[in-house]
Design an enzyme around this catalytic site. Structure first.
Site, PDB file in Angstrom:
ATOM      1  N   ASP A   1      36.015 -15.788  32.868  1.00  0.00           N
ATOM      2  CA  ASP A   1      34.784 -15.034  32.581  1.00  0.00           C
ATOM      3  C   ASP A   1      33.518 -15.851  32.824  1.00  0.00           C
ATOM      4  OD1 ASP A   1      36.424 -12.929  31.660  1.00  0.00           O
ATOM      5  OD2 ASP A   1      36.582 -13.923  29.715  1.00  0.00           O
TER       6      ASP A   1
ATOM      7  N   LYS B   1      32.547 -15.577  38.130  1.00  0.00           N
ATOM      8  CA  LYS B   1      33.027 -15.864  39.495  1.00  0.00           C
ATOM      9  C   LYS B   1      32.763 -14.704  40.443  1.00  0.00           C
ATOM     10  CE  LYS B   1      37.134 -16.526  37.844  1.00  0.00           C
ATOM     11  NZ  LYS B   1      36.914 -16.567  36.403  1.00  0.00           N
TER      12      LYS B   1
ATOM     13  N   LYS C   1      30.255 -12.645  40.667  1.00  0.00           N
ATOM     14  CA  LYS C   1      28.915 -12.732  41.251  1.00  0.00           C
ATOM     15  C   LYS C   1      28.846 -13.871  42.269  1.00  0.00           C
ATOM     16  CE  LYS C   1      24.222 -14.136  40.667  1.00  0.00           C
ATOM     17  NZ  LYS C   1      22.962 -14.174  39.995  1.00  0.00           N
TER      18      LYS C   1
ATOM     19  N   ASN D   1      44.754  -8.610  35.251  1.00  0.00           N
ATOM     20  CA  ASN D   1      44.238  -9.196  34.008  1.00  0.00           C
ATOM     21  C   ASN D   1      42.825  -9.722  34.248  1.00  0.00           C
ATOM     22  OD1 ASN D   1      45.304 -11.108  35.766  1.00  0.00           O
ATOM     23  ND2 ASN D   1      46.161 -12.413  34.182  1.00  0.00           N
ATOM     24  N   ALA D   2      42.500  -9.981  35.512  1.00  0.00           N
ATOM     25  CA  ALA D   2      41.166 -10.482  35.845  1.00  0.00           C
ATOM     26  C   ALA D   2      40.187  -9.317  35.858  1.00  0.00           C
ATOM     27  CB  ALA D   2      41.192 -11.135  37.221  1.00  0.00           C
ATOM     28  N   GLY D   3      38.936  -9.612  35.578  1.00  0.00           N
ATOM     29  CA  GLY D   3      37.916  -8.569  35.669  1.00  0.00           C
ATOM     30  C   GLY D   3      36.655  -9.201  36.214  1.00  0.00           C
ATOM     31  N   HIS D   4      36.406  -9.008  37.496  1.00  0.00           N
ATOM     32  CA  HIS D   4      35.228  -9.611  38.108  1.00  0.00           C
ATOM     33  C   HIS D   4      34.111  -8.583  38.188  1.00  0.00           C
ATOM     34  CE1 HIS D   4      37.878 -12.877  40.138  1.00  0.00           C
ATOM     35  NE2 HIS D   4      37.726 -13.038  38.852  1.00  0.00           N
TER      36      HIS D   4
ATOM     37  N   ARG E   1      63.883 -15.402  39.720  1.00  0.00           N
ATOM     38  CA  ARG E   1      64.455 -14.959  41.000  1.00  0.00           C
ATOM     39  C   ARG E   1      65.110 -13.590  40.932  1.00  0.00           C
ATOM     40  NH1 ARG E   1      67.407 -20.568  41.563  1.00  0.00           N
ATOM     41  NH2 ARG E   1      67.765 -19.921  39.436  1.00  0.00           N
TER      42      ARG E   1
ATOM     43  N   GLN F   1      40.836 -15.881  36.353  1.00  0.00           N
ATOM     44  CA  GLN F   1      40.947 -16.604  35.073  1.00  0.00           C
ATOM     45  C   GLN F   1      40.160 -17.911  35.187  1.00  0.00           C
ATOM     46  OE1 GLN F   1      44.283 -15.174  36.254  1.00  0.00           O
ATOM     47  NE2 GLN F   1      43.335 -13.429  35.301  1.00  0.00           N
TER      48      GLN F   1
ATOM     49  N   THR G   1      39.519  -5.703  28.881  1.00  0.00           N
ATOM     50  CA  THR G   1      40.032  -5.169  27.623  1.00  0.00           C
ATOM     51  C   THR G   1      38.933  -4.751  26.652  1.00  0.00           C
ATOM     52  OG1 THR G   1      40.099  -7.386  26.694  1.00  0.00           O
ATOM     53  CG2 THR G   1      42.107  -6.625  27.764  1.00  0.00           C
TER      54      THR G   1
ATOM     55  N   ARG H   1      34.412 -11.582  23.084  1.00  0.00           N
ATOM     56  CA  ARG H   1      34.809 -12.941  23.458  1.00  0.00           C
ATOM     57  C   ARG H   1      34.401 -13.908  22.368  1.00  0.00           C
ATOM     58  NH1 ARG H   1      32.225 -11.904  29.275  1.00  0.00           N
ATOM     59  NH2 ARG H   1      33.947 -10.752  30.205  1.00  0.00           N
TER      60      ARG H   1
ATOM     61  N   GLY I   1      20.879 -14.223  36.114  1.00  0.00           N
ATOM     62  CA  GLY I   1      21.034 -12.794  35.830  1.00  0.00           C
ATOM     63  C   GLY I   1      22.142 -12.228  36.701  1.00  0.00           C
TER      64      GLY I   1
END
Ligand code: IMP
Length: 435
Positions: free
Chosen positions: A14, A17, A19, A39-42, A143, A224, A301, A305, A415
């Site tokens: 968080d 990244k 931006k 799971n990432a949120g950019h 595997r 992440q 989510t 934070r 910003g």
């Protein structure tokens, strides 16, 4: 040496990244994600419009060839939903987005099984994003995982899927997790997904290596952050993939020698989502102020934070692991409100100063941060675009961090918009981007 560059998080994710990738992408021909999943949120804001990208590399918004590498775990439903949303917003995706045939596939039962560790008494709950990321990576390493190429090969898929489904049902029933799963319905749905995904799936390692040979520049987009890396982060409170710069060649299939520079993205303070040690966490009203002014709620989510102060030992560690050539500092303006700003300059453990990152979660929890108080600047920095316009104390703050970490701060984000950015004149970052 600045042709192919990794951009990744220097803290617990968080950092902004999305931006930064969007900002530098114009210097590159291809943008590739190398690990993680949805799971990432950019979050990327362009001319007042906000996009939250979870799987698709942020480079898609500048029309770049975008690749989901083999190191990812892909939930086809989530990916198709994201593609639909981008297309609805007028972003061209078809013919620009490619998915590795070696990326692993997340199924709904991965989410179900995540509850085995996250919601059972006596287990160490990580506070995951509940997207099935960990259980999918478990299958990969064990595997027995199913990859994109398997999903597209109908006969093979049925065989692999039925075997996997049988295992999962045994585990689910034994641990009494959730309701019975309709495995046949999932199989049918995934066979439908396969047909929609087929035109995008290919050998992306070949695609990337061909691009390299043709002299194209690649930007590797981390998700992440370093402290969530499965090897180098605050284990076991980590994600299940290699978020560090070393993950880039593994997660894409380009040789390590094709990665030429590494840029770390860091907030001017610190946040963490989910459980795990956080030495500089601020539990007082100043922590609350960081959360409120910084709008520190999870992009995926919506969870609040945890917020705290800049941690120099942590940055020195992540700089060591990744070999940062330059740092981008984000959300400096969130600190505009404070009379003084604590910065952690050292860790103490058992009464002594330490110069290593503790390996166990118990030791990391016991760490006492040593703070230095830096004077605040109490004047707005939001939206500034020139370094010389920053209040002198804000520049002192940045210089202090830079000196103690030992890595230049090449760029400061003031910003969420592209334009709200300060480039340090003469910095190494500009040089390596423009080469
Ligand atoms: P998982 O990746 O869902 O397995 O979650 C493992 C840990 O990583 C949890 O503490 C999550 O909150 C954290 N995490 C996963 N993805 C992100 C992210 O994109 N930003 C911040 N934290 C994340």
């Amino acid at each position: 040496m600045g042709r192919n560059v990794v951009v990744l998080g220097a803290q617990w994710g968080d950092e902004g990244k999305g931006k930064v990738v969007d900002l530098v992408a114009r210097h590159f021909d291809v943008v590739v994600r190398y690990q993680g999943g949805h799971n990432a949120g950019h979050t990327v804001r362009i001319q007042g419009r906000q996009f939250i990208l979870k799987l698709v590399p942020s480079g898609i918004l500048c029309g770049k060839l975008s690749v989901i590498g083999n190191g990812l775990v892909v939930d086809p439903g989530a990916l198709l939903e994201e593609i639909d949303a981008l297309e609805a917003a007028g972003v061209e995706v078809r013919g620009r987005l490619f998915v590795s045939n070696r990326a692993h596939v997340i199924f709904p039962f991965h989410r179900t099984l995540e509850r085995m560790t996250e919601a059972r008494p006596g287990r160490l709950a990580i506070g995951t994003t509940s997207r099935g990321i960990g259980p999918c990576y478990e299958d990969k390493v064990a595997r027995r995982g199913i990859r994109m190429a398997d999903l597209l090969d109908r006969e093979n898929f049925r065989q692999l899927y039925d075997a996997l489904a049988e295992d999962k049902e045994v585990v689910r029933a034994a641990f009494r997790i959730g309701e019975p799963v309709d495995f046949a319905a999932i199989r049918k749905q995934y066979e439908e997904y396969a047909e929609r995904l087929r035109p995008m799936v290919c050998d992306t390692a070949k695609l990337l290596n061909d691009a390299l040979r043709a002299g194209r520049r690649i930007l590797f987009e981390g998700a992440q952050g370093t402290m969530l890396d499965v090897d180098h982060g605050t284990y076991p409170f980590v994600t299940s993939s290699s978020a560090v710069a070393g993950g880039a060649p593994i997660g894409t299939g380009v040789p390590p020698t094709a990665v030429h520079a590494v840029v770390g993205v860091s907030k001017a303070y610190l946040t963490r989502v989910g459980a795990g040690p956080f030495p500089t966490e601020a539990f007082d009203e100043r922590g609350e102020a960081l959360r409120r002014v910084g709008v520190e709620f999870g992009a995926v989510t919506g969870r609040p934070r945890r917020c705290g102060w800049f941690d120099i030992p942590l940055l020195r560690y992540t700089a060591m692991i990744n070999g940062f050539d330059s740092l981008v500092m984000t959300k400096l303006d969130v600190l505009d409100q404070f009379d003084e700003i604590p910065v952690c300059v050292a860790y103490r453990l058992g009464g002594r100063e330490i110069d290593e990152m503790p390996a166990t979660h118990r030791a990391m929890t016991a760490v006492e941060p040593v703070y230095e108080m830096l004077p605040g600047w109490r004047s707005p920095t939001a939206g500034l675009t020139r370094y010389e316009d920053l209040p002198p104390r804000a520049r002192d703050y940045l210089n202090f961090l830079e000196e103690r970490i030992g890595v230049e701060i090449g760029c400061i984000s003031t910003g969420p918009e592209r334009e709200q950015t300060i480039w340090r004149p003469g910095c190494k970052l500009l040089e390596l981007l423009e080469r």
